[in-house]
Design a protein around this motif. Structure first.
Motif, mmCIF file in Angstrom:
data_model
loop_
_atom_site.group_PDB
_atom_site.id
_atom_site.type_symbol
_atom_site.label_atom_id
_atom_site.label_comp_id
_atom_site.label_asym_id
_atom_site.label_seq_id
_atom_site.Cartn_x
_atom_site.Cartn_y
_atom_site.Cartn_z
ATOM 1 N N ASN A 16 0.847 -1.198 0.000
ATOM 2 C CA ASN A 16 0.000 0.000 0.000
ATOM 3 C C ASN A 16 0.887 1.254 0.000
ATOM 4 N N THR A 24 1.024 3.672 2.131
ATOM 5 C CA THR A 24 1.554 4.053 3.445
ATOM 6 C C THR A 24 2.838 3.279 3.723
ATOM 7 N N LEU A 36 5.634 4.808 1.863
ATOM 8 C CA LEU A 36 6.228 5.974 2.528
ATOM 9 C C LEU A 36 7.196 5.548 3.633
ATOM 10 N N THR A 67 1.058 10.525 5.343
ATOM 11 C CA THR A 67 2.362 11.179 5.199
ATOM 12 C C THR A 67 2.952 11.424 6.588
ATOM 13 N N ALA A 88 1.276 9.711 -4.313
ATOM 14 C CA ALA A 88 0.004 8.970 -4.271
ATOM 15 C C ALA A 88 -1.070 9.585 -5.166
ATOM 16 N N GLN A 89 -1.006 10.905 -5.355
ATOM 17 C CA GLN A 89 -2.085 11.580 -6.090
ATOM 18 C C GLN A 89 -1.639 12.111 -7.455
ATOM 19 N N TYR A 127 -4.543 2.697 -4.024
ATOM 20 C CA TYR A 127 -5.858 2.680 -3.387
ATOM 21 C C TYR A 127 -6.891 2.839 -4.517
ATOM 22 N N LYS A 148 -7.637 6.078 -6.537
ATOM 23 C CA LYS A 148 -6.573 6.870 -7.163
ATOM 24 C C LYS A 148 -6.709 6.843 -8.695
ATOM 25 N N ASP A 179 -5.770 -2.646 -1.710
ATOM 26 C CA ASP A 179 -4.657 -1.744 -1.415
ATOM 27 C C ASP A 179 -3.410 -2.166 -2.183
ATOM 28 N N GLY A 180 -2.599 -1.187 -2.546
ATOM 29 C CA GLY A 180 -1.342 -1.492 -3.232
ATOM 30 C C GLY A 180 -0.481 -0.241 -3.257
#
Ligand SMILES: Cc1ncc(COP(=O)(O)O)c(C=O)c1O
Length: 372
Positions: free
Chosen positions: A58, A60, A63, A88, A160-161, A184, A187, A194-195
């Motif tokens: 995922n 997270t 990160l 974050t 992520a975005q 997610y 996205k 999740d990935g």
């Protein structure tokens, strides 16, 4: 009724191919790792223009691992924008590092270079996280990268975005030292669960990241690090490969809707629609706007009453979250721009396959709410 998001429109497009891929995954027991995971990493590298990509469970985890790949450890200070998704902040806190909260630029809503500079003068942080928020990036991306390099600050880019965002025609993450992605489902490139993934420039870092995402393994039962179990499987990779094949259509649809909103709302002085700075091509991830002298929640309530799905990304900044204090977060400056946008922000529906008439319904409802 216009939904805020409708994933079924993309699913309908890939459904047949995905089902036959998933049958193969089942037949081959391709559950953790496998050829499709390798294929998706290669495809991601080519689309993102990044030399190396490692998948994980995922965004997270990506990160957490990305920060570790940059040498972030307990007690170090890590700067991040006060306006971002909680993950974050969470990644810094989970590593026992100290978040340093930095304000945003009020025009592009990304972390401010001036504030980052001042925060470094004041707090000498060891690393920074730049979040390419809302479907575009900072107009000062290359200056931020150069500043971090000059000061010896390790820079992690939270992508992520920003899948599909371009800067001067080049994919935004192509030159990032280390960057992360989330798959997610909501996205731009969303998975079937999740990935996530981490991009990097060097083979050494790739080897570290691969190991740390797989229990810190050196051999099957030998360990070079204390790592995590954060891996992708064939079922998710198969779905992502089919979604990636649709990327041009996804970007076209999202960008067209973002543009339509901007054009249709540009005549109303009370409404400000945010968007990419010069030289940046957005991916149409989110519509982001504020309405003069209105709280965001007031507008969202009115839109929902009119049958239009709307959201507030994000209603509260990092410093307002109760666990921020316990994590020892350092607040730099007055953070007024991030606090102000959180009070006022509104997002209209935006997703792959949204129709023009749906955008127009949302626009009419917004104009009525702004007037009320
Ligand atoms: C900016 C940002 N960072 C990190 C994440 C975390 O990704 P995930 O939900 O895949 O863990 C997300 C999205 O969910 C995000 O929007």
């Amino acid at each position: 009724m216009v939904p805020f998001i409708d994933l079924k429109r993309l699913v309908a497009k890939v459904r047949g191919d995905v089902l036959s891929d998933w049958t193969e995954c089942l037949d081959n027991c391709e559950f953790v790792g496998g050829p499709r995971v390798g294929a998706v990493e290669k495809k991601l590298a080519s689309v993102l223009g990044a030399p190396l990509v490692v998948s994980c469970a995922n965004g997270t985890d990506a990160l957490l691992v990305g920060l570790q790949a940059l040498g972030v450890k307990r007690g170090m200070k890590v700067a991040l924008p006060n306006l971002t998704f909680w993950a974050t902040f969470e990644a810094v806190a989970q590593l026992g590092a100290i978040p340093v909260l930095v304000d945003i630029d009020p025009d592009d809503l990304q972390m401010s270079l001036e504030e980052l500079r001042a925060a470094h003068d004041a707090h000498r942080f060891d690393a920074a996280m730049l979040v390419h928020l809302y479907g575009w990036t900072s107009g000062r991306l290359s200056e931020i990268r150069a500043f971090c390099k000059e000061r010896g600050v390790a820079l992690l880019e939270d992508g992520a975005q920003c899948f599909g965002v371009e800067v001067q025609g080049e994919p935004v993450l192509a030159k990032a030292e280390v960057a992360t992605l989330s798959f997610y489902p909501a996205k731009v490139v969303g998975g079937a669960m999740d990935g996530g993934a981490i991009t990097m420039q060097t083979k050494e870092r790739e080897a570290f990241v691969r190991s740390i995402c797989n229990h810190g393994r050196s051999e099957h039962y030998s360990y070079a690090h204390v790592g995590w179990n954060s891996r992708m499987g064939g079922v998710q990779a198969a779905f992502l490969l089919r979604v990636l094949a649709e990327l041009p259509a996804i970007l076209e649809s999202r960008r067209a809707a973002a543009k339509r909103y901007r054009e249709r709302l540009s005549g109303d002085k009370r409404i400000k629609v945010y968007g990419p700075p010069a030289g940046v091509t957005e991916n149409g991830y989110l519509n982001v706007l504020t309405v003069e002298s209105k709280k965001g929640q007031q507008i969202v309530d009115a839109l929902k009453a009119a049958g239009v799905g709307a959201a507030r990304t994000y209603p509260e900044p990092m410093d307002a979250q109760p666990p921020a204090k316990a994590a020892g977060a350092i607040v730099h400056g007055d953070l007024r721009h991030s606090r102000s946008i959180c009070e006022r922000v509104v997002n209209l529906p935006l997703f792959y396959g949204i129709r023009e008439d749906e955008c127009d319904t949302a626009v009419e409802a917004l104009l009525a709410a702004a007037k009320a």
